[in-house]
Design an enzyme around this catalytic site. Sequence first.
Site, PDB file in Angstrom:
ATOM      1  N   GLU A 146       5.747  -2.414  -2.164  1.00 41.16           N
ATOM      2  CA  GLU A 146       5.456  -3.524  -1.564  1.00 41.16           C
ATOM      3  C   GLU A 146       5.960  -4.756  -1.945  1.00 41.16           C
ATOM      4  OE1 GLU A 146       4.099  -3.053   1.280  1.00 41.16           O
ATOM      5  OE2 GLU A 146       2.822  -1.289   1.164  1.00 41.16           O
TER       6      GLU A 146
HETATM    7  C1  LIG Z   1       5.717   5.750  -5.857  1.00 41.22           C
HETATM    8  C2  LIG Z   1       6.340   5.141  -4.829  1.00 41.22           C
HETATM    9  C3  LIG Z   1       5.984   4.927  -3.511  1.00 41.22           C
HETATM   10  C4  LIG Z   1       6.594   4.265  -2.703  1.00 41.22           C
HETATM   11  N1  LIG Z   1       6.130   4.321  -1.294  1.00 41.22           N
HETATM   12  C5  LIG Z   1       6.800   3.758  -0.426  1.00 41.22           C
HETATM   13  C6  LIG Z   1       6.608   3.690   1.156  1.00 41.22           C
HETATM   14  O1  LIG Z   1       5.636   4.414   1.377  1.00 41.22           O
HETATM   15  N2  LIG Z   1       7.437   3.327   1.860  1.00 41.22           N
HETATM   16  C7  LIG Z   1       8.562   2.655   1.535  1.00 41.22           C
HETATM   17  O2  LIG Z   1       9.261   2.144   2.435  1.00 41.22           O
HETATM   18  N3  LIG Z   1       8.970   2.713   0.261  1.00 41.22           N
HETATM   19  C8  LIG Z   1       8.083   3.003  -0.744  1.00 41.22           C
HETATM   20  N4  LIG Z   1       8.402   2.978  -2.165  1.00 41.22           N
HETATM   21  C9  LIG Z   1       9.573   2.007  -2.510  1.00 41.22           C
HETATM   22  C10 LIG Z   1       9.266   0.756  -3.038  1.00 41.22           C
HETATM   23  O3  LIG Z   1       8.910  -0.096  -1.962  1.00 41.22           O
HETATM   24  C11 LIG Z   1      10.702   0.517  -3.558  1.00 41.22           C
HETATM   25  O4  LIG Z   1      10.985   1.190  -4.464  1.00 41.22           O
HETATM   26  C12 LIG Z   1      10.668  -1.105  -4.018  1.00 41.22           C
HETATM   27  O5  LIG Z   1      10.671  -2.042  -2.874  1.00 41.22           O
HETATM   28  C13 LIG Z   1      11.843  -1.403  -4.850  1.00 41.22           C
HETATM   29  O6  LIG Z   1      13.130  -0.989  -4.270  1.00 41.22           O
HETATM   30  P1  LIG Z   1      13.774  -0.254  -5.375  1.00 41.22           P
HETATM   31  O7  LIG Z   1      13.415   0.792  -6.118  1.00 41.22           O
HETATM   32  O8  LIG Z   1      15.391   0.258  -4.574  1.00 41.22           O
HETATM   33  O9  LIG Z   1      14.394  -1.332  -6.384  1.00 41.22           O
HETATM   34  P2  LIG Z   1      15.699  -2.563  -6.433  1.00 41.22           P
HETATM   35  O10 LIG Z   1      15.575  -3.159  -5.016  1.00 41.22           O
HETATM   36  O11 LIG Z   1      16.845  -1.693  -6.829  1.00 41.22           O
HETATM   37  O12 LIG Z   1      15.171  -3.433  -7.401  1.00 41.22           O
HETATM   38  C14 LIG Z   1      15.628  -3.321  -8.912  1.00 41.22           C
HETATM   39  C15 LIG Z   1      15.171  -4.361  -9.778  1.00 41.22           C
HETATM   40  O13 LIG Z   1      15.824  -5.789  -9.160  1.00 41.22           O
HETATM   41  C16 LIG Z   1      15.088  -6.739  -8.774  1.00 41.22           C
HETATM   42  N5  LIG Z   1      15.686  -7.327  -7.663  1.00 41.22           N
HETATM   43  C17 LIG Z   1      16.143  -6.729  -6.358  1.00 41.22           C
HETATM   44  N6  LIG Z   1      16.614  -7.678  -5.587  1.00 41.22           N
HETATM   45  C18 LIG Z   1      16.286  -9.024  -6.207  1.00 41.22           C
HETATM   46  C19 LIG Z   1      16.456 -10.314  -5.626  1.00 41.22           C
HETATM   47  N7  LIG Z   1      17.012 -10.310  -4.521  1.00 41.22           N
HETATM   48  N8  LIG Z   1      15.981 -11.206  -6.418  1.00 41.22           N
HETATM   49  C20 LIG Z   1      15.464 -11.094  -7.584  1.00 41.22           C
HETATM   50  N9  LIG Z   1      15.256  -9.609  -8.103  1.00 41.22           N
HETATM   51  C21 LIG Z   1      15.596  -8.695  -7.139  1.00 41.22           C
HETATM   52  C22 LIG Z   1      13.823  -6.086  -8.298  1.00 41.22           C
HETATM   53  O14 LIG Z   1      12.841  -6.966  -8.541  1.00 41.22           O
HETATM   54  C23 LIG Z   1      13.588  -4.972  -9.509  1.00 41.22           C
HETATM   55  O15 LIG Z   1      13.237  -5.599 -10.568  1.00 41.22           O
HETATM   56  C24 LIG Z   1       7.698   3.658  -3.044  1.00 41.22           C
HETATM   57  C25 LIG Z   1       8.368   3.558  -4.404  1.00 41.22           C
HETATM   58  C26 LIG Z   1       7.821   4.447  -5.174  1.00 41.22           C
HETATM   59  C27 LIG Z   1       8.260   4.572  -6.355  1.00 41.22           C
END
Ligand SMILES: Cc1cc2nc3c(=O)[nH]c(=O)nc-3n(C[C@H](O)[C@H](O)[C@H](O)COP(=O)(O)OP(=O)(O)OC[C@H]3O[C@@H](n4cnc5c(N)ncnc54)[C@H](O)[C@@H]3O)c2cc1C
Length: 586
Positions: A435
């Site tokens: 989220e």
């Molecule tokens: C158990 C689990 C359940 C989940 N459930 C759902 C679900 O039901 N539906 C769904 O759609 N998704 C779901 N997710 C996905 C989750 O919402 C994402 O993992 C999350 O939004 C982060 O995206 P990412 O993992 O690609 O990390 P990234 O976006 O790659 O981020 C990696 C790091 O970079 C930082 N970062 C990235 N962009 C920026 C920026 N612009 N400025 C500053 N910092 C930044 C982040 O804060 C983080 O520290 C789930 C994930 C897990 C692990």
Amino acid sequence: MASYNAPLREINFVLNDVLKVGRLSESIPAFADATPEVFAEMIETAAKFCEKELFPLSAPGDAQGCKRHPDGSVTLPDGFKEAFQKYAANGYVGLPNTSEYGGLGLPYTMAKVVEEMACSANVGFALFPGLTTGCFEAILANGNDAQKNTYLPRLGAGEWAGTMCLTEPQAGTDLGAVKTKAIPQPDGSFKLEGSKIFITSGEHDCTPNIVHFVLARVEGAPGGVKGLSTFVVPKLLINADGSLGARNPVTCAAIEHKMGIHGSCTCVMNFDGAAGTMIGKPGEGIMNMFVMMNLARILVGVQGLGQCELATQNAIRYALDRKQGKAFNGNATIADHPDVRRMLLTMKAVTEGARVLAYETGMYVDLAHHHPDEAVREEANDWVELNTPLVKGYCTDMAVELGSMAIQVYGGHGFIREHGVEQILRDSKILCLYEGTNGIQAMDLVRRKLFLNEGRAVARFFALVQKAAADAGSEFTFIAEPLKKALVDLEFATRWIHETFKAKPEEASFGCCDYLRAFSLVYLGYNWLRMAQAASLSDDASFKAAKLTTARFFASKLLTQVTPLCETVKSGSGDFMSLPATQLAA
Ligand SMILES: Cc1cc2nc3c(=O)[nH]c(=O)nc-3n(C[C@H](O)[C@H](O)[C@H](O)COP(=O)(O)OP(=O)(O)OC[C@H]3O[C@@H](n4cnc5c(N)ncnc54)[C@H](O)[C@@H]3O)c2cc1C
């Protein structure tokens, strides 16, 4: 073994003595029946359910996990399906949902209390109803009548479950990179093609149907967030008479093996020409998604609060039982060793202060949505906007910190599975990630919420805290004075962000997580002042003594962290961003 007793005394104290929850039934006609007595009764019943039905499934569910079968079906840990059906039958899924669509029409605040208890008892389980509520809210806000009539009564009653399908391998935080395609059909519907990852409750056997709320791009739409739209895609198609029809080609390709929340299935979902309809207008996908996301962020904060409570009460219980050496005061349990006492008081001060923040935010949601006076609704909406990143960011960061602290209190025994506290740390980490990661929450606070409506919300917060501290009375100087000091430091840091942001956004953003922490601590300082004032009127001497001691602890040991945090914020990025990122690996 860990245990869970719903903290009813504390919950009722916060609702009635601190936040005066009776304001909701007195001022909002739709909640006239939701009196404090009704609140207390509903919460007591839900507490028993959480303690007796959900908590016993938590550790076994963690050990067993979810299973995907070769045909793509997914089964949950033993007992989860039946528990979900009972949870729904009790009305907890649809507690705050309008009764027009299968809900009980009760305050959102009450739902947050029930969710806190469910999340303490079994956070992996609590994700199933949580996502269902999110899907309900998204369709309610932007769906057409046919979509509302088809989906809402079933989602609202928990007869069907919901999901939120946003994330793709290349599109996490950056949802503008979403590639899932929606191909228009002659009848106005769409066929969806693409693959989503990390989808909570994407496939399971809890309910006969699953409703997916999907972010996708209509074929030919522009790239980036502007080209995104939202769609509703059911697992089983729905016949004209409302009965369930053929299987839609939306399938679970795999489930993830995770650090925690093993009772929740996290699925890779393939859409192979799955039939769906658009929710809202083309190109408004991100806006529609945020309707759901904003409330979902508060829910995730409440998940964090639930885990803070679980960590705290288990650490206190264990420490009161564990005898090691002789403490300086001659007593024999570890709760009398100063370092352990420090940890226990930290856990208590954070959890109880965070509860006021979360519940108060819930009350603002009720006022923003239902109060008859537009000015009250507008002000409450400002509070919801400001508080949401604090609830999500602070409560979930604290869940991880207190989860770790609980293990520390248990010593080596905390590291051993059978004691059940290491699960808290494993289950909590995800709360800081989904989220919107907590880094994104902090940026939302610094970049958006501080500037919203010319800074109206934050100015109102500062004025309110200043007045509360000034009017506190001599009995409460012990917290009013440090609160005044912390507030001044926070105001300076805020002014620095305002002045720096336009010319040097990078400089102003560097300390955003420290700023969110400082802001949350000031909010908790205000909460502890109000709790101390309310507790001082209590007839229960031991409750009063515990509250006032914890308030003093918060004032002298935690609120004082605001000053150095604000100094760090104001020191900006220095030259830390000028080093080419590749040289970090040098
Ligand atoms: C158990 C689990 C359940 C989940 N459930 C759902 C679900 O039901 N539906 C769904 O759609 N998704 C779901 N997710 C996905 C989750 O919402 C994402 O993992 C999350 O939004 C982060 O995206 P990412 O993992 O690609 O990390 P990234 O976006 O790659 O981020 C990696 C790091 O970079 C930082 N970062 C990235 N962009 C920026 C920026 N612009 N400025 C500053 N910092 C930044 C982040 O804060 C983080 O520290 C789930 C994930 C897990 C692990």
